[in-house]
Design a protein around this motif. Structure first.
Motif, PDB file in Angstrom:
ATOM      1  N   GLN A 187       0.810  -1.214   0.000  1.00 56.16           N
ATOM      2  CA  GLN A 187       0.000   0.000   0.000  1.00 56.16           C
ATOM      3  C   GLN A 187       0.849   1.273   0.000  1.00 56.16           C
ATOM      4  OE1 GLN A 187      -3.173  -0.606  -0.449  1.00 56.16           O
ATOM      5  NE2 GLN A 187      -2.643  -2.782  -0.293  1.00 56.16           N
ATOM      6  N   MET A 188       2.165   1.111   0.127  1.00 60.35           N
ATOM      7  CA  MET A 188       3.039   2.282   0.134  1.00 60.35           C
ATOM      8  C   MET A 188       3.232   2.803  -1.291  1.00 60.35           C
ATOM      9  SD  MET A 188       5.884   0.850   2.852  1.00 60.35           S
ATOM     10  CE  MET A 188       6.861   2.349   2.757  1.00 60.35           C
ATOM     11  N   PRO A 189       3.609   4.071  -1.462  1.00 57.69           N
ATOM     12  CA  PRO A 189       3.860   4.596  -2.806  1.00 57.69           C
ATOM     13  C   PRO A 189       4.935   3.785  -3.527  1.00 57.69           C
ATOM     14  CG  PRO A 189       3.770   6.372  -1.191  1.00 57.69           C
ATOM     15  CD  PRO A 189       3.775   5.097  -0.414  1.00 57.69           C
ATOM     16  N   ILE A 190       4.694   3.516  -4.786  1.00 56.81           N
ATOM     17  CA  ILE A 190       5.651   2.752  -5.580  1.00 56.81           C
ATOM     18  C   ILE A 190       6.752   3.697  -6.055  1.00 56.81           C
ATOM     19  CG2 ILE A 190       5.979   1.368  -7.656  1.00 56.81           C
ATOM     20  CD1 ILE A 190       3.092   0.474  -7.399  1.00 56.81           C
ATOM     21  N   PRO A 191       8.014   3.372  -5.799  1.00 53.21           N
ATOM     22  CA  PRO A 191       9.099   4.242  -6.254  1.00 53.21           C
ATOM     23  C   PRO A 191       9.080   4.406  -7.772  1.00 53.21           C
ATOM     24  CG  PRO A 191       9.902   2.630  -4.673  1.00 53.21           C
ATOM     25  CD  PRO A 191       8.516   2.219  -5.021  1.00 53.21           C
ATOM     26  N   VAL A 192       9.506   5.557  -8.223  1.00 55.20           N
ATOM     27  CA  VAL A 192       9.521   5.852  -9.656  1.00 55.20           C
ATOM     28  C   VAL A 192      10.315   4.813 -10.449  1.00 55.20           C
ATOM     29  CG1 VAL A 192      10.296   7.519 -11.396  1.00 55.20           C
ATOM     30  CG2 VAL A 192       9.117   8.313  -9.336  1.00 55.20           C
ATOM     31  N   PRO A 193      11.496   4.361  -9.969  1.00 53.28           N
ATOM     32  CA  PRO A 193      12.225   3.351 -10.736  1.00 53.28           C
ATOM     33  C   PRO A 193      11.428   2.064 -10.960  1.00 53.28           C
ATOM     34  CG  PRO A 193      13.663   4.324  -9.100  1.00 53.28           C
ATOM     35  CD  PRO A 193      12.292   4.814  -8.804  1.00 53.28           C
ATOM     36  N   VAL A 194      10.630   1.660  -9.978  1.00 55.89           N
ATOM     37  CA  VAL A 194       9.831   0.449 -10.131  1.00 55.89           C
ATOM     38  C   VAL A 194       8.769   0.645 -11.204  1.00 55.89           C
ATOM     39  CG1 VAL A 194       8.313  -1.197  -8.969  1.00 55.89           C
ATOM     40  CG2 VAL A 194      10.264  -0.220  -7.732  1.00 55.89           C
ATOM     41  N   THR A 195       8.095   1.782 -11.146  1.00 59.96           N
ATOM     42  CA  THR A 195       7.088   2.095 -12.174  1.00 59.96           C
ATOM     43  C   THR A 195       7.719   2.108 -13.558  1.00 59.96           C
ATOM     44  OG1 THR A 195       5.821   3.410 -10.584  1.00 59.96           O
ATOM     45  CG2 THR A 195       5.395   3.798 -12.924  1.00 59.96           C
ATOM     46  N   ARG A 196       8.899   2.706 -13.645  1.00 58.69           N
ATOM     47  CA  ARG A 196       9.587   2.820 -14.927  1.00 58.69           C
ATOM     48  C   ARG A 196       9.978   1.437 -15.472  1.00 58.69           C
ATOM     49  NH1 ARG A 196      12.759   6.942 -13.708  1.00 58.69           N
ATOM     50  NH2 ARG A 196      14.402   5.686 -12.776  1.00 58.69           N
ATOM     51  N   VAL A 197      10.586   0.596 -14.617  1.00 54.28           N
ATOM     52  CA  VAL A 197      11.022  -0.728 -15.065  1.00 54.28           C
ATOM     53  C   VAL A 197       9.822  -1.612 -15.383  1.00 54.28           C
ATOM     54  CG1 VAL A 197      12.204  -2.835 -14.350  1.00 54.28           C
ATOM     55  CG2 VAL A 197      13.260  -0.617 -13.921  1.00 54.28           C
ATOM     56  N   ASN A 198       8.780  -1.532 -14.582  1.00 55.91           N
ATOM     57  CA  ASN A 198       7.593  -2.339 -14.862  1.00 55.91           C
ATOM     58  C   ASN A 198       6.938  -1.941 -16.187  1.00 55.91           C
ATOM     59  OD1 ASN A 198       7.721  -4.069 -12.691  1.00 55.91           O
ATOM     60  ND2 ASN A 198       6.347  -2.868 -11.400  1.00 55.91           N
ATOM     61  N   ALA A 199       6.959  -0.667 -16.501  1.00 61.96           N
ATOM     62  CA  ALA A 199       6.441  -0.225 -17.797  1.00 61.96           C
ATOM     63  C   ALA A 199       7.280  -0.802 -18.935  1.00 61.96           C
ATOM     64  CB  ALA A 199       6.426   1.306 -17.871  1.00 61.96           C
ATOM     65  N   GLY A 200       8.577  -0.841 -18.733  1.00 64.25           N
ATOM     66  CA  GLY A 200       9.454  -1.443 -19.726  1.00 64.25           C
ATOM     67  C   GLY A 200       9.196  -2.936 -19.884  1.00 64.25           C
ATOM     68  N   LEU A 201       8.907  -3.599 -18.756  1.00 65.01           N
ATOM     69  CA  LEU A 201       8.600  -5.028 -18.816  1.00 65.01           C
ATOM     70  C   LEU A 201       7.315  -5.279 -19.604  1.00 65.01           C
ATOM     71  CD1 LEU A 201       9.375  -6.569 -15.292  1.00 65.01           C
ATOM     72  CD2 LEU A 201      10.434  -7.113 -17.473  1.00 65.01           C
ATOM     73  N   THR A 202       6.317  -4.460 -19.378  1.00 65.46           N
ATOM     74  CA  THR A 202       5.058  -4.610 -20.113  1.00 65.46           C
ATOM     75  C   THR A 202       5.297  -4.508 -21.613  1.00 65.46           C
ATOM     76  OG1 THR A 202       3.784  -3.703 -18.269  1.00 65.46           O
ATOM     77  CG2 THR A 202       2.758  -3.647 -20.444  1.00 65.46           C
ATOM     78  N   LYS A 203       6.085  -3.539 -22.003  1.00 61.09           N
ATOM     79  CA  LYS A 203       6.397  -3.371 -23.423  1.00 61.09           C
ATOM     80  C   LYS A 203       7.224  -4.535 -23.953  1.00 61.09           C
ATOM     81  CE  LYS A 203       8.480  -0.041 -26.630  1.00 61.09           C
ATOM     82  NZ  LYS A 203       9.163   1.285 -26.750  1.00 61.09           N
ATOM     83  N   LEU A 204       8.204  -4.969 -23.163  1.00 55.45           N
ATOM     84  CA  LEU A 204       9.069  -6.063 -23.590  1.00 55.45           C
ATOM     85  C   LEU A 204       8.288  -7.359 -23.768  1.00 55.45           C
ATOM     86  CD1 LEU A 204      12.062  -7.003 -24.034  1.00 55.45           C
ATOM     87  CD2 LEU A 204      12.093  -7.572 -21.607  1.00 55.45           C
ATOM     88  N   LEU A 205       7.430  -7.676 -22.799  1.00 54.11           N
ATOM     89  CA  LEU A 205       6.679  -8.922 -22.863  1.00 54.11           C
ATOM     90  C   LEU A 205       5.579  -8.878 -23.909  1.00 54.11           C
ATOM     91  CD1 LEU A 205       6.454  -9.673 -19.047  1.00 54.11           C
ATOM     92  CD2 LEU A 205       7.755 -10.953 -20.758  1.00 54.11           C
ATOM     93  N   GLY A 206       5.172  -7.700 -24.290  1.00 54.12           N
ATOM     94  CA  GLY A 206       4.150  -7.581 -25.311  1.00 54.12           C
ATOM     95  C   GLY A 206       4.675  -7.770 -26.720  1.00 54.12           C
ATOM     96  N   ALA A 207       5.987  -7.828 -26.851  1.00 50.73           N
ATOM     97  CA  ALA A 207       6.607  -8.006 -28.170  1.00 50.73           C
ATOM     98  C   ALA A 207       7.291  -9.367 -28.242  1.00 50.73           C
ATOM     99  CB  ALA A 207       7.623  -6.890 -28.424  1.00 50.73           C
ATOM    100  N   GLU A 208       7.547  -9.809 -29.445  1.00 52.16           N
ATOM    101  CA  GLU A 208       8.276 -11.061 -29.623  1.00 52.16           C
ATOM    102  C   GLU A 208       9.729 -10.873 -29.183  1.00 52.16           C
ATOM    103  OE1 GLU A 208       7.967 -12.249 -33.671  1.00 52.16           O
ATOM    104  OE2 GLU A 208       5.898 -12.965 -33.477  1.00 52.16           O
TER     105      GLU A 208
END
Length: 543
Positions: A187-208
């Motif tokens: 429930q604590m605020p998510i650090p900016v680096p985590v948000t940034r890396v997770n966004a990159g993971l979403t993009k990476l996993l969405g592609a071949e």
């Protein structure tokens, strides 16, 4: 000549400083999952990045995870506690606790007391870790110290980070598509680096996943080895379909994401730039997933380790640019063994897979028929520790253990069976760790409260996977040196490097780091000993 003699005399009078005298401002601990000493030796001459830098420091090529249970959770529990699994309480990745809940099986890094938590959908926790980590001790001494633990596996981040980390992030063990933290912090605020890396993971996993480059030094390992009519390994390039998270984990991309998050957190939190010493922990889990899926000697592992060499170099450059005074230690939770099919091609004719009949389940059924017992008779998480079912009458329990031992010992692939009574009577090993008996190795990961009623150990070079499947062709977990022996590397700017080829243990890492920062550990409070990183007459173990 006079100038040479003057310089020589000055060197004799004032030896080169072997180790900086002040404590480092940042400790960086990297664990490469399933990175054996054999792989370190095999690739050592090929690295040009982070591994090369580490190899210029204090090199202990024969570090030991000295216990028999060479699995991820026990191994990681030794690295920053300074204790054997017998003391950390982490005897295996999974074990049986018949009083815990109906399903009995417990995961090492869960809290099964949380309502709704199950073995398959557990709540990650450090509840089972019975001792403090280095980070816990640092926080207790000085709350201003920051402890950050990041890994591709929850059990690696938890067992090395401990109970009081400031930030702990690991790949979601269920979705495998984002980094998450422990439930109390969700429930604590998510650090900016985590948000940034997770966004990159979403993009990476969405592609071949495109085929990754095969370097010239990897080309001699590029050969397909058939495991079945429909499955082969050895010539892979990590091609994957969009959304294939399991193939993502078993590729260099997992460690790329992990190091990106660790580096970003270090940068944003300004680790190593405050008034106290900070601790950054990185669990590089990718090699383990790669080696389980493809074995240790193919093109896949070569590509993976080459990528890891570059990732380490990038992290070090980032810390260098921040002008942080940091010390690095790199080791592993355990080693690993190649697939038996390739081992046989590489001169190990006795390498083999386990006979499907060597299982506690089948032994339990036979004993039940012989003794007129109903129910499972024996319980087990993996072949290793085995428990007698609580429903077996007390008067027959000893007979069940004795009969099980006899049946297992009659099997050609079984090296020994050690009962709880035998292990409790075995004193801890005191000789050099490579000389320990199988019983002494087993004793180091034995806990009377958690271990089984008996332990089954296979003979060397028997892979406990009867039928290889996509994702699971090779493994570890044996009491033998290919699984126990791992490198331990220390590096710090300004230190004089040296190599010590004799054996040390991973439990020696925590007391060594504690001494570097002046953190006193009461006598007897850790199983390990301090390793002197000063190459000269001085000692980093006495500050």
């Amino acid at each position: 000549m006079r100038r040479f003699l003057a310089t020589f005399a000055a060197l004799v009078a004032s030896p080169l400083a072997a180790q900086p005298a002040t404590p480092p401002k940042l400790i960086v601990v990297v664990s490469v999952d399933q990175f054996s000493a054999d792989l370190f030796a095999e690739y050592r001459g090929q690295w040009t990045g982070g591994f090369k830098r580490l190899a210029s420091g204090a090199v202990f090529p024969s570090g030991y995870q000295s216990h028999a249970a060479t699995e991820t959770c026990p191994g990681h529990s030794t690295i920053l506690t300074g204790d054997h699994p017998a003391r950390t309480g982490i005897i295996a990745n999974n074990w049986i606790d018949q009083a815990a809940r109906a399903e009995s099986q417990v995961y090492c890094a869960e809290d099964e007391t949380v309502p709704g938590s199950t073995f398959r959908a557990y709540t990650p926790s450090a509840a089972h870790l019975l001792v403090p980590t280095l980070g816990d001790r640092m926080k207790a001494l000085n709350p201003e110290s920051r402890v950050v633990s990041v890994s591709g596996k929850d059990r690696a981040a938890i067992m090395m980070g401990g109970h009081t980390t400031d930030q702990m992030w690991f790949l979601d063990p269920f979705t495998k598509n984002r980094f998450v933290t422990l439930a109390p912090r969700a429930q604590m605020p998510i650090p900016v680096p985590v948000t940034r890396v997770n966004a990159g993971l979403t993009k990476l996993l969405g592609a071949e996943g495109k085929a990754q480059k095969l370097s010239p030094q990897c080309s001699n390992r590029d050969r397909a080895v058939p495991l079945s009519p429909t499955l082969s390994v050895g010539d892979g390039r990590f091609v994957r379909k969009a959304g294939d998270v399991d193939s993502f984990r078993a590729s260099p991309d997992l460690d790329r994401a992990t190091f990106a998050l660790a580096g970003d957190l270090a940068h944003d939190m300004k680790l190593g730039q405050g008034s106290s010493t900070d601790l950054l922990i990185v669990g590089a889990s990718g090699t383990d997933y790669v080696d389980h899926r493809y074995g240790t000697e193919g093109a896949e592992t070569c590509i993976q380790l080459t990528a890891l060499d570059g990732l380490l170099a990038e992290l070090f450059k980032q810390l260098d640019r921040a002008k942080v005074d940091y010390v690095v230690v790199l080791t592993a939770d355990h080693g690993g063994h190649d697939i038996p099919e390739r081992n046989r091609d590489h001169a190990l004719s006795d390498a083999q897979r386990i006979d499907p009949g060597v299982t506690a389940g089948k032994i339990g059924v036979q004993i039940g028929k012989e003794m007129g017992l109903t129910g499972p008779v024996l319980r087990y998480a993996d072949l290793g520790d085995v428990w007698v079912d609580n429903a077996v009458p007390a008067a027959k329990r000893a007979d069940v253990v004795a009969r099980a031992k006899a049946l297992f010992m009659a099997m050609p692939q079984v090296a020994t069976v050690l009962t709880k009574a035998e292990l409790m009577a075995t004193p801890p090993g005191t000789r050099p760790v490579e000389l320990w008996t199988l019983a002494e190795r087993a004793r180091a990961s034995f806990s009377p409260a958690r271990s089984g009623d008996f332990l089954v150990l296979l003979k060397p070079r028997v892979t406990p996977i009867a039928v290889p499947t996509p994702g699971y062709a090779a493994t570890h977990g044996s009491p033998y040196d290919y699984d126990r022996r791992v490198p331990i590397l220390f590096w710090r700017k300004g230190m004089t490097g040296f190599e010590q080829p004799n054996s040390v243990e991973t439990i020696d890492i925590a007391p060594t780091l504690a001494a570097l920062i002046g953190l006193e550990v009461p006598a007897g409070d850790m199983d390990g000993r301090c390793l002197d990183l000063d190459a000269g007459a001085g000692s980093t173990c006495r500050r």
